[in-house]
Design a protein around this motif. Structure first.
Motif, PDB file in Angstrom:
ATOM      1  N   LYS A 222      38.464  19.496   8.939  1.00 12.07           N
ATOM      2  CA  LYS A 222      37.745  19.839  10.152  1.00 12.07           C
ATOM      3  C   LYS A 222      36.712  20.939   9.894  1.00 12.07           C
ATOM      4  CE  LYS A 222      41.551  18.669  13.300  1.00 12.07           C
ATOM      5  NZ  LYS A 222      42.478  19.178  14.352  1.00 12.07           N
ATOM      6  N   GLY A 223      35.789  21.046  10.818  1.00 13.83           N
ATOM      7  CA  GLY A 223      34.781  22.105  10.732  1.00 13.83           C
ATOM      8  C   GLY A 223      33.589  21.706   9.869  1.00 13.83           C
ATOM      9  N   LEU A 224      32.682  22.650   9.742  1.00 12.16           N
ATOM     10  CA  LEU A 224      31.489  22.417   8.927  1.00 12.16           C
ATOM     11  C   LEU A 224      31.819  22.533   7.453  1.00 12.16           C
ATOM     12  CD1 LEU A 224      28.875  24.513  10.965  1.00 12.16           C
ATOM     13  CD2 LEU A 224      28.986  22.007  10.809  1.00 12.16           C
ATOM     14  N   PRO A 225      31.060  21.876   6.592  1.00 15.41           N
ATOM     15  CA  PRO A 225      31.264  22.044   5.144  1.00 15.41           C
ATOM     16  C   PRO A 225      30.911  23.470   4.732  1.00 15.41           C
ATOM     17  CG  PRO A 225      29.276  20.781   5.575  1.00 15.41           C
ATOM     18  CD  PRO A 225      29.969  20.929   6.884  1.00 15.41           C
ATOM     19  N   PRO A 226      31.298  23.885   3.523  1.00 14.94           N
ATOM     20  CA  PRO A 226      31.104  25.271   3.093  1.00 14.94           C
ATOM     21  C   PRO A 226      29.642  25.727   3.055  1.00 14.94           C
ATOM     22  CG  PRO A 226      32.637  24.140   1.638  1.00 14.94           C
ATOM     23  CD  PRO A 226      32.037  23.103   2.524  1.00 14.94           C
ATOM     24  N   THR A 227      28.729  24.796   2.760  1.00 19.84           N
ATOM     25  CA  THR A 227      27.306  25.135   2.647  1.00 19.84           C
ATOM     26  C   THR A 227      26.478  23.988   3.221  1.00 19.84           C
ATOM     27  OG1 THR A 227      26.913  24.051   0.513  1.00 19.84           O
ATOM     28  CG2 THR A 227      27.787  26.315   0.451  1.00 19.84           C
ATOM     29  N   PRO A 228      25.189  24.208   3.397  1.00 23.89           N
ATOM     30  CA  PRO A 228      24.312  23.062   3.704  1.00 23.89           C
ATOM     31  C   PRO A 228      24.393  22.042   2.575  1.00 23.89           C
ATOM     32  CG  PRO A 228      23.176  25.139   4.121  1.00 23.89           C
ATOM     33  CD  PRO A 228      24.448  25.491   3.410  1.00 23.89           C
ATOM     34  N   ILE A 229      23.977  20.814   2.859  1.00 21.60           N
ATOM     35  CA  ILE A 229      24.052  19.763   1.844  1.00 21.60           C
ATOM     36  C   ILE A 229      22.672  19.308   1.375  1.00 21.60           C
ATOM     37  CG2 ILE A 229      26.302  18.971   2.675  1.00 21.60           C
ATOM     38  CD1 ILE A 229      24.805  16.607   4.027  1.00 21.60           C
ATOM     39  N   SER A 230      21.603  19.956   1.878  1.00 26.92           N
ATOM     40  CA  SER A 230      20.244  19.637   1.440  1.00 26.92           C
ATOM     41  C   SER A 230      19.318  20.696   2.003  1.00 26.92           C
ATOM     42  CB  SER A 230      19.815  18.243   1.919  1.00 26.92           C
ATOM     43  OG  SER A 230      19.606  18.254   3.323  1.00 26.92           O
ATOM     44  N   ASN A 231      18.035  20.540   1.710  1.00 24.83           N
ATOM     45  CA  ASN A 231      17.017  21.442   2.270  1.00 24.83           C
ATOM     46  C   ASN A 231      16.348  20.746   3.453  1.00 24.83           C
ATOM     47  OD1 ASN A 231      17.077  23.672   0.210  1.00 24.83           O
ATOM     48  ND2 ASN A 231      16.630  21.957  -1.133  1.00 24.83           N
ATOM     49  N   PRO A 232      16.790  21.034   4.676  1.00 20.74           N
ATOM     50  CA  PRO A 232      16.301  20.291   5.846  1.00 20.74           C
ATOM     51  C   PRO A 232      14.866  20.627   6.232  1.00 20.74           C
ATOM     52  CG  PRO A 232      17.726  22.077   6.551  1.00 20.74           C
ATOM     53  CD  PRO A 232      17.793  22.039   5.046  1.00 20.74           C
ATOM     54  N   ALA A 233      14.255  19.689   6.952  1.00 20.09           N
ATOM     55  CA  ALA A 233      12.893  19.867   7.446  1.00 20.09           C
ATOM     56  C   ALA A 233      12.905  20.647   8.754  1.00 20.09           C
ATOM     57  CB  ALA A 233      12.229  18.510   7.644  1.00 20.09           C
ATOM     58  N   ASP A 234      11.720  21.012   9.211  1.00 18.50           N
ATOM     59  CA  ASP A 234      11.583  21.799  10.441  1.00 18.50           C
ATOM     60  C   ASP A 234      12.196  21.100  11.641  1.00 18.50           C
ATOM     61  OD1 ASP A 234      10.225  23.557   8.868  1.00 18.50           O
ATOM     62  OD2 ASP A 234       8.264  23.281   9.800  1.00 18.50           O
ATOM     63  N   LYS A 235      11.961  19.788  11.778  1.00 15.89           N
ATOM     64  CA  LYS A 235      12.457  19.070  12.959  1.00 15.89           C
ATOM     65  C   LYS A 235      13.978  19.084  13.013  1.00 15.89           C
ATOM     66  CE  LYS A 235       8.478  16.038  13.658  1.00 15.89           C
ATOM     67  NZ  LYS A 235       7.982  14.629  13.704  1.00 15.89           N
ATOM     68  N   ALA A 236      14.605  18.984  11.863  1.00 18.21           N
ATOM     69  CA  ALA A 236      16.070  19.029  11.833  1.00 18.21           C
ATOM     70  C   ALA A 236      16.567  20.418  12.207  1.00 18.21           C
ATOM     71  CB  ALA A 236      16.573  18.636  10.443  1.00 18.21           C
ATOM     72  N   ILE A 237      15.872  21.449  11.717  1.00 17.13           N
ATOM     73  CA  ILE A 237      16.267  22.824  12.057  1.00 17.13           C
ATOM     74  C   ILE A 237      16.092  23.074  13.548  1.00 17.13           C
ATOM     75  CG2 ILE A 237      15.710  25.256  11.700  1.00 17.13           C
ATOM     76  CD1 ILE A 237      14.890  24.549   8.843  1.00 17.13           C
ATOM     77  N   GLN A 238      14.985  22.635  14.104  1.00 17.53           N
ATOM     78  CA  GLN A 238      14.746  22.814  15.534  1.00 17.53           C
ATOM     79  C   GLN A 238      15.789  22.077  16.367  1.00 17.53           C
ATOM     80  OE1 GLN A 238      10.732  21.424  15.597  1.00 17.53           O
ATOM     81  NE2 GLN A 238       9.842  23.432  15.132  1.00 17.53           N
ATOM     82  N   ALA A 239      16.212  20.895  15.893  1.00 18.11           N
ATOM     83  CA  ALA A 239      17.248  20.141  16.598  1.00 18.11           C
ATOM     84  C   ALA A 239      18.593  20.849  16.514  1.00 18.11           C
ATOM     85  CB  ALA A 239      17.358  18.732  16.020  1.00 18.11           C
ATOM     86  N   ALA A 240      18.852  21.519  15.403  1.00 24.80           N
ATOM     87  CA  ALA A 240      20.106  22.270  15.269  1.00 24.80           C
ATOM     88  C   ALA A 240      20.107  23.490  16.189  1.00 24.80           C
ATOM     89  CB  ALA A 240      20.305  22.705  13.815  1.00 24.80           C
ATOM     90  N   ILE A 241      18.934  24.062  16.392  1.00 23.02           N
ATOM     91  CA  ILE A 241      18.825  25.220  17.288  1.00 23.02           C
ATOM     92  C   ILE A 241      18.943  24.777  18.745  1.00 23.02           C
ATOM     93  CG2 ILE A 241      17.307  27.085  18.073  1.00 23.02           C
ATOM     94  CD1 ILE A 241      16.005  26.995  15.280  1.00 23.02           C
ATOM     95  N   ASN A 242      18.333  23.651  19.085  1.00 28.48           N
ATOM     96  CA  ASN A 242      18.315  23.155  20.466  1.00 28.48           C
ATOM     97  C   ASN A 242      18.710  21.679  20.503  1.00 28.48           C
ATOM     98  OD1 ASN A 242      17.186  25.560  21.845  1.00 28.48           O
ATOM     99  ND2 ASN A 242      15.396  25.124  20.557  1.00 28.48           N
ATOM    100  N   PRO A 243      20.011  21.378  20.407  1.00 29.36           N
ATOM    101  CA  PRO A 243      20.439  19.969  20.470  1.00 29.36           C
ATOM    102  C   PRO A 243      20.150  19.394  21.859  1.00 29.36           C
ATOM    103  CG  PRO A 243      22.203  21.418  19.669  1.00 29.36           C
ATOM    104  CD  PRO A 243      21.141  22.300  20.237  1.00 29.36           C
ATOM    105  N   GLU A 244      20.013  18.072  21.914  1.00 29.50           N
ATOM    106  CA  GLU A 244      19.849  17.429  23.218  1.00 29.50           C
ATOM    107  C   GLU A 244      21.154  17.517  24.006  1.00 29.50           C
ATOM    108  OE1 GLU A 244      18.193  13.519  23.378  1.00 29.50           O
ATOM    109  OE2 GLU A 244      16.871  13.869  21.651  1.00 29.50           O
ATOM    110  N   ASP A 245      21.042  17.409  25.325  1.00 28.36           N
ATOM    111  CA  ASP A 245      22.225  17.403  26.177  1.00 28.36           C
ATOM    112  C   ASP A 245      22.818  16.001  26.220  1.00 28.36           C
ATOM    113  OD1 ASP A 245      21.972  20.088  26.822  1.00 28.36           O
ATOM    114  OD2 ASP A 245      20.653  19.691  28.521  1.00 28.36           O
TER     115      ASP A 245
END
Length: 395
Positions: A327-350
């Motif tokens: 359970k839970g998040l993995p220990p570290t990120p698994i890649s170098n994400p792009a801006d859109k993915a980071i923005q989605a992580a900051i503000n997920p859709e409802d």
């Protein structure tokens, strides 16, 4: 002469008053009645003559002044034009060999000055004019040039990306292992030095919240590698990533979590429209204390592509990146994400989505479950069957 004659005639002629009939309208002007009036008329004529002379002189002076002013302005413009059109340039083709590096973010003027400093081109303006006239795009990298080249020849080379070398491009979704593999392809780059840095703990490079792992902390972009130390290059990547997170308003305490969620979404999403939904799925599963069940994390923990996952890998709970078992998040990120993915992580859709399945490999169509837990479980099974028909990979 006519005026003098009129005066003589006026002075020596006796005039008599006409008490007869009216004078015809076509007759000449009536003569003056007295010598006093003759003198007055002569004075008027002299004043008019004087005024005419003065006006003529003024007009001539103005014309002369305008001509003189125009001449000086034309001369100044001609001299300025001659000055600006004289551009110092070498005839080419140049001699010797010199490696010249264009850094990411440099403009034509800065590049031109560096070319002048290395005596590759004669003047900055010759180079910038050549770039502008050909509407060239200058690419970062290291180029093989000569000294004392014609500016247009240099602009042509620096705008040909196939001639660029010595730079490393990091693409969104790439792992550190992929970055190292790309470094090994660059002439003049020491892959061993990069391996030492990227496999180390990042002292003096990584922020403390990274916990010694570079995964996820390398900002996508183009970086010059030739003639630079590995630590300097990697530090540029990390600094750019931290600056990006700061610009997006991510607190230092949240950076690792945001990058981890974003990196999973980057690996799972095949269309931009799904980023916000996938990050919401992750948040919803975490909130319900469910396993994330992401094959992308299992693949990362085994250093393989998702298509190469085996059942043994899926069952291996000792792999801390196995989010099917742990359970839970993995220990570290698994890649170098792009801006859109980071923005989605900051503000997920409802949304209440708990599962998603890519049901069409060709179109990338992905379906998300909704409703109660039981309803979503049923929908998930339905989407999995639909996926199997299209031979897609489900989550």
């Amino acid at each position: 002469m006519a005026e003098d004659f009129d005066e003589f005639f006026s002075d020596n002629t006796q005039w008599v008053e006409d008490h007869g009939s009216a004078v015809s309208a076509s007759a000449p002007p009536r003569p003056p009645k007295s010598r006093k009036e003759m003198r007055r008329r002569r004075a008027q004529r002299r004043r008019r003559s004087l005024i005419s002379v003065i006006v003529t002189l003024v007009v001539l002076a103005l014309i002369a002044g305008g001509v003189l002013f125009g001449y000086h302005r034309l001369k100044a413009w001609s001299e300025a034009r001659d000055t600006t059109t004289i551009v110092e340039d070498y005839a080419g083709p140049g001699t010797g060999d010199v490696a010249f590096t264009v850094e990411s973010g440099q403009g034509p003027a800065e590049i031109g000055q560096n070319l002048v400093d290395q005596d590759i081109v004669k003047s900055v303006i010759a180079f910038t004019n050549a770039v502008a006239s050909s509407n060239a795009t200058l690419y970062p990298g290291t180029y093989q040039l000569k000294q004392q080249m014609k500016a247009s020849d240099v602009a042509a080379i620096l705008s040909d990306q196939t001639k660029a070398g010595g730079f490393l491009e990091i693409k969104p979704g790439e792992r550190v292992s992929t970055v190292l593999a790309n470094v090994a392809k660059i002439d003049g780059a020491n892959v061993d030095d990069f391996t030492t840095v990227l496999k180390g703990k990042g002292d003096g490079i990584l922020p403390s919240e990274a916990a010694g792992s570079f995964e996820g902390w390398l900002e996508p972009g183009v970086y010059t590698v030739t003639n630079r130390s590995a630590s300097d290059v990697v530090k540029d990547m990390v600094d750019a990533r931290v600056a990006k997170l700061d610009d997006l308003g991510v607190a230092a305490s949240d950076r690792k979590r945001v990058l981890t969620i974003a990196s999973i979404a980057e690996a799972e999403v095949n269309k931009d429209e799904y980023y916000g939904k996938v990050t919401r799925v992750i948040e919803n599963r975490l909130a319900k204390d469910m396993t994330l069940g992401m094959d992308s994390t299992v693949a990362y923990g085994n250093d393989v592509e998702p298509s190469m996952i085996t059942q043994a890998m899926l069952d291996d709970a000792s792999n801390p990146y196995n989010t099917r078992q742990n359970k839970g998040l993995p220990p570290t990120p698994i890649s170098n994400p792009a801006d859109k993915a980071i923005q989605a992580a900051i503000n997920p859709e409802d949304g209440d989505w708990l599962y998603f399945v890519t049901v069409n490999l060709t179109t990338g169509e992905t379906k998300f479950t909704t409703g109660t837990v039981d309803e979503q479980n049923a929908q998930f099974e339905q989407y999995v069957n639909e996926y199997k028909t299209g031979n897609e990979n489900a989550n």
